[in-house]
Scaffold this motif. Sequence first.
Motif, PDB file in Angstrom:
ATOM      1  N   SER A  11      -2.832  -0.785  -7.379  1.00  0.00           N
ATOM      2  CA  SER A  11      -3.887  -1.750  -7.335  1.00  0.00           C
ATOM      3  C   SER A  11      -3.668  -2.765  -8.317  1.00  0.00           C
ATOM      4  N   THR A  12      -3.072  -2.693  -9.265  1.00  0.00           N
ATOM      5  CA  THR A  12      -2.577  -3.806 -10.248  1.00  0.00           C
ATOM      6  C   THR A  12      -1.942  -4.965  -9.651  1.00  0.00           C
ATOM      7  N   ILE A  59      -4.167  -6.729  -6.409  1.00  0.00           N
ATOM      8  CA  ILE A  59      -5.349  -6.792  -6.667  1.00  0.00           C
ATOM      9  C   ILE A  59      -5.607  -8.503  -6.402  1.00  0.00           C
ATOM     10  N   SER A 111      -9.165   1.854 -10.392  1.00  0.00           N
ATOM     11  CA  SER A 111      -8.543   0.607 -11.252  1.00  0.00           C
ATOM     12  C   SER A 111      -9.191  -0.528 -10.414  1.00  0.00           C
ATOM     13  N   MET A 118     -10.805  -3.248 -13.107  1.00  0.00           N
ATOM     14  CA  MET A 118     -10.387  -4.537 -13.291  1.00  0.00           C
ATOM     15  C   MET A 118     -11.174  -5.884 -12.869  1.00  0.00           C
ATOM     16  N   GLU A 121     -14.476  -5.843 -15.626  1.00  0.00           N
ATOM     17  CA  GLU A 121     -14.331  -6.281 -16.652  1.00  0.00           C
ATOM     18  C   GLU A 121     -13.976  -8.017 -16.545  1.00  0.00           C
ATOM     19  N   VAL A 163      -0.874 -12.376 -12.913  1.00  0.00           N
ATOM     20  CA  VAL A 163      -0.833 -11.346 -13.839  1.00  0.00           C
ATOM     21  C   VAL A 163       0.385 -11.313 -14.694  1.00  0.00           C
ATOM     22  N   VAL A 203      -9.307 -11.999 -14.036  1.00  0.00           N
ATOM     23  CA  VAL A 203      -8.778 -11.080 -13.330  1.00  0.00           C
ATOM     24  C   VAL A 203      -7.233 -10.757 -13.720  1.00  0.00           C
ATOM     25  N   SER A 249      -7.244  -8.798 -16.990  1.00  0.00           N
ATOM     26  CA  SER A 249      -7.858  -7.269 -16.664  1.00  0.00           C
ATOM     27  C   SER A 249      -6.808  -6.422 -16.093  1.00  0.00           C
ATOM     28  N   ALA A 250      -6.213  -7.026 -14.816  1.00  0.00           N
ATOM     29  CA  ALA A 250      -4.867  -6.577 -14.377  1.00  0.00           C
ATOM     30  C   ALA A 250      -3.778  -6.374 -15.351  1.00  0.00           C
ATOM     31  N   ALA A 272      -4.732  -3.350 -17.469  1.00  0.00           N
ATOM     32  CA  ALA A 272      -4.421  -2.036 -16.832  1.00  0.00           C
ATOM     33  C   ALA A 272      -3.177  -1.371 -16.722  1.00  0.00           C
TER      34      ALA A 272
END
Length: 384
Positions: A65-66, A69, A117, A121, A124, A202, A330, A333-334, A337
Amino acid sequence: MQTSSSTVLSPDWPAIVAVVLGATAFSVAQGLTYPLVSLTLEARGYSSSMIGVNAIAYAAGMGASTLLIGGLTARWRADRLIIASLAICSLCLATFAASASFTVWSLARSLLGFFASVIFMLGEAWLNAACPDRLRGRVSGLYGMGICAGFAAGPLAIPLFGSAGGLGFALTAVYLAIVAFATGMLMFSTKTVPEPSSTADVFRFFKAAPLLVGMVFVFGFADIAAISAMPVYFVKMGYSEAFAAVSVTVLALPTALAQPFIGVLLDRLPRERVALAAVGTAAASYLVLPMLTSEIAILVVFAVMGAAVFSLYTCALTMLGERYNGAMLVAGSAAFALVYAAGSATGSGLTGAIMEAGGPTAGPLSVGLGLAVFTAALVFSRRR
């Protein structure tokens, strides 16, 4: 017209309530499913290695998911993704209640990890987008309290509903479905929504905010070491299994209660100082633990340890919203995670290996020394 800036002047309370409600609900579900899945599979005769494979499926879903995303937020709005994720997680839990197939359970557990997740993510990122900076610490503290309380409350359903028959899974599925509906109703009144991000964002965040990334890694490392390795440490040191179990409860409850107070400090004091105090206190707690013999003193120190360790995440989440906005919320947050998963895996495995090689006291001492090194790194970064 919805906005996505993290510099909003007034709090978007419907969004904040929706995020805290959704995260708390899923924390309850996670707190229940972590032990309940293992207990149920063991009762069905599956080996420890097979139970481990099922747990790996959950972790694999979270990792996937990370990386995806960015594509998800580019295609669908974040608030709708949260509602959909809650609904899918509810269906996954219902699958545990309806099926006895190990393959189906592993697939459902992978999907559960993926969409859990996504909830955290995007939630948050939305929390920070919906909150003015003057309230950011307090809102992050309430969010942290909800997560801690949910994880602590989830396992309480096991003695109430048992580990056979799937009733615990079914009721939790209904609970998540109700929360998904309530979250959807709240979203009609929201004024904010997180901006789409990308996988490149990310990795850009890792380079832009190494200290925030480090704080979350250290949190994951020390948090899982406290939950999984320290009870083993107590048993090896001659304390009863009942005492080891009580220690986890003592760790969880004060941690939840402390987060709103940490949030107040984050809004009234320099946030770097609060983070420094948190990691320094956590380091001291681990280092002093082997010197204590009184069970009451040990539990007091353990409670302080839990509150200090989780406060690192509350600090990191608050500082994320203070320093970044837009797509980087985002992305941050990723990144959190990913590094939390890495930190927790390292904390559980490495601490256990160190205790095997150097004796029980080497466990808390090694974690304390690691936290002390990070404390020194924070001090050095502040002086630059």
